[in-house]
Design a protein around this motif. Structure first.
Motif, PDB file in Angstrom:
ATOM      1  N   ARG A 202       0.803  -1.215   0.000  1.00  0.00           N
ATOM      2  CA  ARG A 202       0.000   0.000   0.000  1.00  0.00           C
ATOM      3  C   ARG A 202       0.842   1.275   0.000  1.00  0.00           C
ATOM      4  NH1 ARG A 202      -3.004  -3.984   2.249  1.00  0.00           N
ATOM      5  NH2 ARG A 202      -5.306  -3.833   2.174  1.00  0.00           N
TER       6      ARG A 202
ATOM      7  N   GLU B  20      -3.820  -1.586  -7.470  1.00  0.00           N
ATOM      8  CA  GLU B  20      -5.117  -1.257  -6.885  1.00  0.00           C
ATOM      9  C   GLU B  20      -4.979  -1.325  -5.365  1.00  0.00           C
ATOM     10  OE1 GLU B  20      -7.931  -3.950  -8.469  1.00  0.00           O
ATOM     11  OE2 GLU B  20      -7.546  -3.402 -10.546  1.00  0.00           O
ATOM     12  N   ARG B  21      -4.668  -0.187  -4.773  1.00  0.00           N
ATOM     13  CA  ARG B  21      -4.398  -0.149  -3.338  1.00  0.00           C
ATOM     14  C   ARG B  21      -5.674   0.148  -2.580  1.00  0.00           C
ATOM     15  NH1 ARG B  21      -0.582   2.912  -5.719  1.00  0.00           N
ATOM     16  NH2 ARG B  21      -1.458   4.864  -4.952  1.00  0.00           N
ATOM     17  N   GLY B  22      -6.022  -0.740  -1.684  1.00  0.00           N
ATOM     18  CA  GLY B  22      -7.168  -0.498  -0.825  1.00  0.00           C
ATOM     19  C   GLY B  22      -6.751   0.256   0.422  1.00  0.00           C
ATOM     20  N   ARG B  23      -7.729   0.522   1.271  1.00  0.00           N
ATOM     21  CA  ARG B  23      -7.436   1.179   2.537  1.00  0.00           C
ATOM     22  C   ARG B  23      -6.732   0.202   3.481  1.00  0.00           C
ATOM     23  NH1 ARG B  23     -13.262   3.080   4.241  1.00  0.00           N
ATOM     24  NH2 ARG B  23     -13.634   0.955   3.484  1.00  0.00           N
TER      25      ARG B  23
ATOM     26  N   ASP C 183      -6.171  -1.969   6.828  1.00  0.00           N
ATOM     27  CA  ASP C 183      -7.097  -2.824   7.564  1.00  0.00           C
ATOM     28  C   ASP C 183      -6.609  -2.945   9.007  1.00  0.00           C
ATOM     29  OD1 ASP C 183      -8.897  -4.735   8.403  1.00  0.00           O
ATOM     30  OD2 ASP C 183      -7.939  -6.397   7.336  1.00  0.00           O
TER      31      ASP C 183
ATOM     32  N   SER D 154     -11.372  -4.288   2.255  1.00  0.00           N
ATOM     33  CA  SER D 154      -9.971  -4.201   1.822  1.00  0.00           C
ATOM     34  C   SER D 154      -9.116  -5.003   2.798  1.00  0.00           C
ATOM     35  CB  SER D 154      -9.528  -2.734   1.785  1.00  0.00           C
ATOM     36  OG  SER D 154      -8.195  -2.628   1.340  1.00  0.00           O
TER      37      SER D 154
END
Length: 517
Positions: free
Chosen positions: A77, A199-202, A204, A258
């Motif tokens: 990330r 595709e970077r998610g938030r 966790d 995510s």
């Protein structure tokens, strides 16, 4: 995201990047074992008790093993280069603190901080290699060099520690990290490209907390099991808590938008098999080193420096076997190379299991050659398979599963093999000469080192009699410990043949796919 190799990174730069991360990683691997030969010195210098000695060593493994999955997800990330550099900076600063620690508490905390640094470094380096090198033979060769750095650092730790102790004070074993760390930071800033998941998610945070506490609970139980008893209330509670939290963590990862650890990555057959096989390989490698260092020093009578030299053949074979496996893996496949490596590790443990108290260095020499070759084959084949199976999105966290498997295997190997050795050693000392008082005999049962130190103070024939009995009891204890290592890796050979992808199989195939003939 930084350009990938397919979009024009010069080949020379790729190999310079590999050199930077590999040298940094060699020092990290070295610190996994470098302190072992200094432990007797710490008793006198810092007044460390047996339990404190254990935590000086284990705080490093506990922090690294429990945080590595979280750190792998951070690398995906936030950027693999920056996570690597952050870990290297923390590792370097903590090494300086450890070198000049004036108390056990300071040393334990510094070692724990070094473990956090390793957790940041390990998955980031493998993810950097996966991003910089294109799939195929070139990447496999690069991972062969990477795995050699991991293994050689671990094996030469006692060698470097022994040499430093023979020339300087105990804290000097950490000072080698400072110039390498500083040079590594400068070189990384100039040569290592940054990359992130496309595709970077938030983040966790709930998943991170659950994973850290779950893994830490299990590792704590494994570390404390030999001393507190595997069925003691505290150890049993830690195992139960770890298992429960792991179930909660997996449930959360299934529903999180995510997730920190996307469970879909375990559908990749190469990754799932690779994690299992490298865990078994680390079990045998680190467990064997734990036993054999004591055998060299206390049974064969070598000094710390001489012990390091006797471990040299294992390091040499690792240097050869890691890159060689990188050449063989594309031709023979992960299944064959990893099975061969585990078979060599099994043979190494079997040689040590059948060693007699009167044997010299000849049999351990054979065992060291087999150990280094086996470790090089296993680490390279499994690491290459894991990275090769992953999409760019999951390189960091997927690489972290490899690091976590190594940490868990290492901690379990030391705990299980060390516990079996200790149990047989203690029972063997019951046959010591009657001239040794019961109170002193109880002290001798704590460790072979304690028994030999006690024997030097006993009058007449009692001292030599106790020393001989203790050495024989230790070598007798090597039998069940090493046969366990041989059995675990022999089972690993079978699992490799059953589970690992065959030559020519698609590395990104899932467990529902069939191997290509």
């Amino acid at each position: 995201m930084t350009a990938s190799p397919q979009t024009g990174d010069p080949p020379v730069r790729r190999w310079l990047t590999l050199a930077v991360v590999s040298v940094s990683l060699l020092v990290v691997g070295l610190d996994t074992t470098v302190l072992n030969v200094a432990l007797p010195t710490l008793v006198g210098e810092l007044g460390a008790s047996t339990s404190q000695l254990q935590w000086i060593v284990d705080s490093y493994a506990l922090m690294s093993g429990s945080l590595v999955l979280f750190c792998g997800s951070l690398a995906d990330r936030l950027g693999r280069k920056w996570i690597f550099m952050t870990g290297l900076a923390l590792f370097t600063v903590a090494s300086a603190v450890a070198a000049y620690a004036g108390s056990v508490t300071t040393l334990v905390l510094a070692r724990g901080a070094m473990g956090v640094g390793e957790a940041l470094i390990m998955p980031a380096t493998l993810a950097v290699i996966g991003n910089v090198f294109p799939r195929g033979a070139e990447r496999t060769k690069a991972i062969g060099v990477w795995s050699a750095a991991v293994g050689v650092g671990t094996v030469i730790g006692p060698m470097v520690g022994g040499w430093m102790l023979s020339h300087y004070w105990w804290g000097s074993v950490f000072l080698i990290n400072l110039p390498v760390g500083i040079a590594g930071l400068v070189a990384a800033a100039l040569l290592v490209p940054d990359s992130r998941a496309p595709e970077r998610g938030r983040l966790d945070p709930a998943g991170a907390l659950l994973s850290v506490v779950a893994v830490a609970s299990v590792l704590w139980a494994v570390i404390e099991g030999p001393d507190r008893g595997w069925t003691s209330a505290a150890v049993s509670a830690a195992f139960v808590a770890g298992a429960f939290l792991l179930v909660v963590f997996l449930a959360w990862q299934r529903r999180a938008a995510s997730p920190m650890l996307p469970l879909r990555i375990f559908r990749y057959r190469a990754l799932a098999a690779g994690d299992l096989l490298v865990l078994l390989g680390a079990f045998a490698l680190i467990g064997t080193l734990f036993v054999v260092v004591q055998h060299f020093q206390f049974v064969l009578g070598y000094s710390a420096g001489q012990t390091g030299v006797r471990l040299g053949p294992a390091a040499l074979m690792l240097l050869v076997a890691g890159p060689l496996a990188g050449v063989l893996a594309p031709r023979l496949g992960m299944r064959t190379v990893s099975a061969l490596g585990l078979a060599l590790l099994s043979a190494s443990a079997a040689v040590l299991a059948t060693t007699e108290a009167t044997d010299g260095y000849d049999r351990p020499l054979v065992a060291m050659l087999l150990l280094g070759a086996g470790a090089g084959f296993v680490i390279t084949a499994t690491s290459d398979a894991i990275v090769g199976s992953l999409p760019e999105t999951d390189l960091g966290v997927g690489s972290a599963t490899n690091s976590a498997a190594i940490q868990l295997g290492a901690a379990t190997g030391v705990a299980v093999m060390g516990s079996l050795l200790s149990d047989r050693y203690r029972s063997g000392l019951d046959a010591t000469p009657a001239s040794v008082p019961d109170g002193l005999l109880a002290s001798a049962k704590e460790s072979l080192g304690s028994a030999l130190a006690l024997a030097e103070r006993l009058p007449g024939e009692a001292g030599p009699g106790l020393a001989e009995a203790a050495r024989r009891a230790f070598v007798d204890g090597m039998g069940p410990a090493m046969f366990t290592g041989a059995g675990v890796t022999a089972a690993g050979v079978l699992l490799a043949l059953l589970l690992a992808p065959s030559r020519g199989a698609d590395p990104t195939a899932t467990t529902h796919s069939k191997d290509t003939p």
